[in-house]
Design a protein around this motif. Structure first.
Motif, PDB file in Angstrom:
ATOM      1  N   TRP A 145       1.877   6.286  11.448  1.00  0.00           N
ATOM      2  CA  TRP A 145       1.078   6.055  10.248  1.00  0.00           C
ATOM      3  C   TRP A 145       1.599   6.876   9.072  1.00  0.00           C
ATOM      4  O   TRP A 145       1.763   6.358   7.977  1.00  0.00           O
ATOM      5  N   PHE A 146       1.852   8.162   9.275  1.00  0.00           N
ATOM      6  CA  PHE A 146       2.272   9.026   8.181  1.00  0.00           C
ATOM      7  C   PHE A 146       3.607   8.567   7.594  1.00  0.00           C
ATOM      8  O   PHE A 146       3.762   8.513   6.378  1.00  0.00           O
TER       9      PHE A 146
ATOM     10  N   GLN B 162       3.082   5.552   5.434  1.00  0.00           N
ATOM     11  CA  GLN B 162       2.437   5.885   4.164  1.00  0.00           C
ATOM     12  C   GLN B 162       3.417   6.571   3.219  1.00  0.00           C
ATOM     13  O   GLN B 162       3.459   6.288   2.025  1.00  0.00           O
ATOM     14  N   TRP B 163       4.203   7.470   3.743  1.00  0.00           N
ATOM     15  CA  TRP B 163       5.151   8.223   2.932  1.00  0.00           C
ATOM     16  C   TRP B 163       6.236   7.309   2.349  1.00  0.00           C
ATOM     17  O   TRP B 163       6.518   7.337   1.160  1.00  0.00           O
TER      18      TRP B 163
END
Length: 159
Positions: free
Chosen positions: A91-92, A95-96
């Protein structure tokens, strides 16, 4: 060939929808791009609803909150639906990477509107919307390219 009644045309329409549905479920670039566009359209609708519901807080606050939330939603849907990468990209990271590209789009649309304002003064709203739509579409295509090839998730190792 035309159908004499709508009842006789329904199976043909159902077959067409079934064919389109099957086509969009594939994993090639055209299917991924189609899913990417559908996710973009859906999250744009969510943006509009959020923006309208938050407009009492001022247009800038409404725009920023709506943009952040729908960008996060779009990034997650692209990870899971457009690219089916939930097993390969966390997920991170999604998003990044996608958020960075979306930030470029936000800067590009703001810059384009600023340029239009300085060049044409009080430009008609239709021209402003057309400019934002064209810049957003261009950034969307670049975002797709970046997510599909630049930030491409590594395939899991096969034993």
């Amino acid at each position: 060939m035309t159908c004499p009644t709508l009842l006789r045309c329904r199976p043909a329409a159902a077959d067409l929808l079934g064919d389109l549905s099957e086509r969009v479920r594939r994993d090639d670039g055209i299917a991924q791009f189609t899913r990417f566009v559908l996710v973009g359209a859906a999250t744009t609708a969510v943006y509009a609803a959020l923006y309208v519901s938050l407009s009492g807080f001022g247009y800038l606050s409404a725009h920023l909150v709506s943009t952040v939330l729908t960008t996060m939603l779009a990034n997650e849907l692209h990870r899971r639906v457009s690219f089916r990468a939930e097993d390969r990209v966390d997920w991170f990271s999604a998003q990044w990477e996608a958020g960075g590209v979306a930030l470029v789009g936000l800067v590009a649309t703001s810059t384009a509107l600023s340029w239009l304002d300085s060049a044409a003064g009080a430009a008609p709203l239709a021209l402003q919307i057309a400019l934002v739509a064209s810049v957003t579409a261009t950034i969307g295509v670049l975002r797709f390219v970046a997510l599909r090839w630049l930030f491409r998730a590594q395939e899991p190792a096969r034993a």
